[in-house]
Scaffold this motif. Structure first.
Motif, mmCIF file in Angstrom:
data_model
loop_
_atom_site.group_PDB
_atom_site.id
_atom_site.type_symbol
_atom_site.label_atom_id
_atom_site.label_comp_id
_atom_site.label_asym_id
_atom_site.label_seq_id
_atom_site.Cartn_x
_atom_site.Cartn_y
_atom_site.Cartn_z
ATOM 1 N N ILE A 149 0.934 -1.431 0.080
ATOM 2 C CA ILE A 149 -0.085 0.053 -0.099
ATOM 3 C C ILE A 149 0.796 1.292 -0.066
ATOM 4 N N PRO A 150 1.776 1.255 0.927
ATOM 5 C CA PRO A 150 2.783 2.299 0.659
ATOM 6 C C PRO A 150 3.561 2.677 -0.465
ATOM 7 N N LEU A 151 3.893 1.523 -1.004
ATOM 8 C CA LEU A 151 4.478 1.742 -2.310
ATOM 9 C C LEU A 151 3.691 2.349 -3.288
ATOM 10 N N VAL A 152 2.431 1.633 -3.594
ATOM 11 C CA VAL A 152 1.499 2.250 -4.639
ATOM 12 C C VAL A 152 1.066 3.788 -4.247
ATOM 13 N N GLY A 153 1.075 4.051 -2.679
ATOM 14 C CA GLY A 153 0.579 5.479 -2.555
ATOM 15 C C GLY A 153 1.901 6.311 -2.942
ATOM 16 N N MET A 154 3.049 5.885 -2.852
ATOM 17 C CA MET A 154 4.237 6.736 -3.148
ATOM 18 C C MET A 154 4.080 7.166 -4.421
ATOM 19 N N VAL A 155 3.963 6.243 -5.456
ATOM 20 C CA VAL A 155 3.975 6.256 -6.745
ATOM 21 C C VAL A 155 2.833 7.042 -7.217
ATOM 22 N N LEU A 156 1.425 6.928 -6.457
ATOM 23 C CA LEU A 156 0.258 7.602 -6.839
ATOM 24 C C LEU A 156 0.625 9.124 -6.493
ATOM 25 N N LEU A 157 1.130 9.473 -5.291
ATOM 26 C CA LEU A 157 1.207 10.871 -4.714
ATOM 27 C C LEU A 157 2.511 11.272 -5.490
ATOM 28 N N ALA A 158 3.174 10.855 -6.116
ATOM 29 C CA ALA A 158 4.406 11.379 -6.773
ATOM 30 C C ALA A 158 3.688 11.878 -8.037
ATOM 31 N N ILE A 159 2.351 11.437 -8.481
ATOM 32 C CA ILE A 159 1.876 12.072 -9.632
ATOM 33 C C ILE A 159 0.619 12.979 -9.303
#
Lengths: 225, 488
Positions: free
Chosen positions: B10-20
């Motif tokens: 979840i944090p990994l996905v969140g990191m990518v998502l929030l980078a965008i």
């Protein structure tokens, strides 16, 4: 045990260990930033060679991967990056002053002796080569720290930081035939990210104090001025 | 298995998502939701471990026992409440022009990156991976410290980067030595760095090498805990970075570094059979505790004040883990929990107080209770809690540390009492003036999200009155793991 009793692999590792320490001392005395980075690249090459030799002789294929990684990262990519940054920031003519060069060199020598002393407990359990490897790599780590302490230029501090990593890598390769692959990959990734972050920071520092002389970063302190 | 994968994914996905999408108005909400999902996953994992005991996952790469599962839950909880606070806070910072959209992206994405690194530090079974993720957490937070790009914040970040980078390099050397010692007994291969394997075979490992390794590991991870004299980066990083980051640094990162040290201590104790590791930790811990309590008096910046308080409490925990008796270990685990909850709540209120007054200088922050009672009382109650007043949980845990010290090292008790008294005086001489006092002209209430604070302080209050059974069981099981006995 005399040096001729060792096999060729052990002699080669000892030679490289000596050369790596030599490069650490060269960095300690080098005041021109571009050459400092050059010496750092040589250290990276030596590290990669040592890893490759270990991989060949001990027959650990996974060490080839770390040899290639350290060659690409520490021998080529990071030095090139630092080189470019130095030119971009107009630092290629800047001489980083070293206060009391003789004292710095003497402390470096003392650190090497100290590393051999600290590594003594390891002697009882291993061969001559390992003793030298652990002692030398610890010496490289400590010399890297000394480099960071004695320099004022941010670039030189980064080179010191990276050479600490070199020392750690060398100790991992020679004393333990390399860490497990997942750890090595992780460490390599961290080094890469750290290099990028350092690059970003050069510009931030340059923007905020108009130079890369970190002596001027002295606003924060315990005592109110 | 699924739960632990979710916690890491979840944090990994969140990191990518929030980078965008980090600069969109919904970014704070996305951040909160990611943290909420991870928190649910950790609850799932915690229940699983509580019922089924310690577990190994993913080719023994991940390991969960009652020691780290409660820290994982705590991490997720503090991460969640801090993210609830950080959404509107960062929006306010953007509105007053301290931040741009690009930096906001960096902030949110690094927030998730930091959470990922924290979960990995706690859940991994591999001492090497633990080091890698600790370094990853450093890199993520370095970028957060310099977020405002003021000369001070750049300086703080550089100091943090250099000091922690060099410090943690020592920990890697210690890990290499550990591997070297293990490899001679366990053979070459990936297993020699697995914590479970090392722990089972600790008695066979060479004591001389392990003792040497522990010194490096303690100095290395000790830099991250903020042990004196390696603490210099901590007040700077806490005071110059954005406030939500101070909350997660104090509440989570310091705990996780201490967790790493305690794991190493468990190995070394098994091999050495002496109290060397414990003595070293007691010395460092007591020094940090006393020095930080003294330095509290000299601060002028409100965030620096509370970062010294963090050093003080981390010193106390290190000291208690160093004593190593079941009671001391139990107390240290308990203190980790109460300190994390209280300190993150305090940083949330401190953030609001600083926004209200428009400055972090304590001499300019005045009359909080008159301007906005919720912030003033929040700060006052938080400080009362962290200073160790009954009936809050910090009192209970500090009291347990004292009792354990009286039992094993009675002559050290006066020093502890002195430190607690000094810290209490240091905090209150500053807080009183800020909370009461005259209101400066033009000070207006701001929009504040205080329910994370209320929630945290309520839990700390509850823990001071009673420890729930399941939590007590966790602590007891963890104590059994760490000290080899149960508190009687």
């Amino acid at each position: 045990m005399s040096i001729t009793d060792l096999n060729l692999y052990q002699q080669a590792i000892l030679l490289i260990a000596g050369l790596i320490t030599l490069t650490s001392f060269l960095m300690l005395g080098q005041s021109r930033l571009t050459r400092l980075v050059g010496v750092f690249a040589i250290q990276g090459f030596l590290l990669a060679t040592a890893t490759a030799i270990a991989a060949k002789v001990l027959d650990y294929p996974h060490l080839y991967i770390s040899a290639v990684l350290s060659l690409l990262l520490k021998g080529i990519a990071i030095p090139i990056m630092l080189h470019r940054l130095i030119h971009k920031l107009g630092l290629h003519r800047v001489m980083d002053t070293i206060d009391h060069p003789a004292r710095v060199m003497m402390s470096g020598a003392a650190l090497v002796v100290f590393s051999y002393y600290v590594s003594l407990p390891v002697v009882a359990h291993s061969t001559l080569v390992t003793l030298n490897a652990i002692a030398v790599s610890l010496a490289v780590v400590l010399l890297g720290m000394l480099l960071m302490i004695t320099r004022r230029q941010a670039v030189a501090q980064v080179v010191g930081f990276m050479s600490i990593e070199n020392g750690l890598f060398f100790s991992a390769v020679v004393s333990t035939y390399g860490m497990p692959m997942v750890v090595e990959l992780g460490v390599a990734f961290d080094v890469l990210v750290a290099a990028v972050v350092f690059g970003v920071f050069f510009f931030q520092i340059n923007n905020s104090i108009d130079s890369l002389n970190v002596d001027q970063l002295s606003k924060l302190s315990e005592v109110e001025k | 298995m699924i739960a632990i994968l979710l916690i890491l994914l979840i944090p990994l996905v969140g990191m990518v998502l929030l980078a965008i999408y980090g600069d969109s108005p919904n970014a704070g909400l996305i951040n909160t939701r990611c943290n909420f999902l991870s928190f649910v996953a950790t609850l799932w994992l915690a229940i699983d471990v509580l019922w089924n005991g310690p577990q190994l996952f993913a080719h023994q790469l991940l390991y969960i026992d009652s020691f780290n599962v409660y820290l994982v839950t705590l991490t997720a909880f503090v991460g969640l409440t801090t993210s609830i606070f950080s959404g509107p806070y960062m929006q306010h910072e953007k509105d007053i022009g301290r931040l741009t959209g690009k930096r906001l992206k960096l902030y949110y994405s690094m927030y998730q990156g930091f959470m990922l690194a924290m979960y990995l530090v706690l859940t991994t079974n591999n001492m090497g991976v633990m080091w890698v993720s600790m370094e990853g957490a450093t890199l993520a937070t370095v970028l957060l410290v310099s977020l405002y790009r003021t000369p001070e914040s750049v300086e703080a970040a550089w100091k943090y980067f250099i000091l922690c980078g060099v410090g943690i390099a020592q920990a890697l050397f210690g890990t290499v030595l550990l591997y070297f010692a293990a490899e001679q007994k366990l053979g070459i291969g990936g297993h020699a760095l697995l914590w479970t394997v090392l722990h089972d075979n600790a008695s066979q490992l060479d004591p001389a090498i392990l003792g040497l390794a522990f010194v490096f590991l303690l100095v290395g991870y000790g830099t991250k805990i903020g042990l004196v004299p390696l603490h210099n980066w901590l007040p700077d990083a806490h005071s110059e970075g954005p406030t939500p980051m101070s909350a997660i640094l104090s509440g989570l990162l310091l705990n996780d570094a201490l967790y790493a040290v305690v794991r190493c201590k468990m190995l070394v104790d098994g091999s050495l059979g002496t109290h060397l590791a414990g003595n070293l930790m007691m010395g460092f811990g007591l020094l940090s505790f006393l020095v930080a309590a003294l330095l509290l008096h000299r601060q002028t910046d409100i965030k620096r004040l509370f970062s010294y308080s963090s050093i003080e409490h981390m010193g106390l925990m290190t000291f208690a883990f160093g004593i190593g008796s079941p009671w001391a270990t139990f107390a240290a685990l308990f203190h980790m929990t109460t300190h994390s909850l209280t300190k993150s709540a305090i940083f949330v209120t401190v953030g609001h107080a600083a926004q209200l007054a428009g400055t972090q200088r304590m001499e300019k922050i005045r009359g909080l209770i008159l301007t906005q009672p919720s912030i003033g009382w929040g700060l006052l109650i938080g400080t009362v809690a962290i200073a160790g007043f009954p009936p809050f949980g910090v009192f209970a845990s500090e009291f347990l540390v004292l009792v354990a010290t009286m039992h094993d090292y009675p002559w050290l008790t006066p020093l502890l009492l002195l430190g607690i008294g000094l810290a209490f005086a240091g905090l209150f001489r500053h807080i009183q003036a800020m909370v009461f006092g005259d209101v400066p002209e033009g000070q207006k209430p701001i929009k504040a999200h205080l329910w994370p604070v209320i929630l945290h302080l309520a839990i700390v209050l509850f823990l001071g009155l009673a420890i729930p059974d399941f939590l007590g069981d966790w602590f007891k099981q963890a104590t059994l793991l760490i000290s080899g006995g149960l508190p009687q």
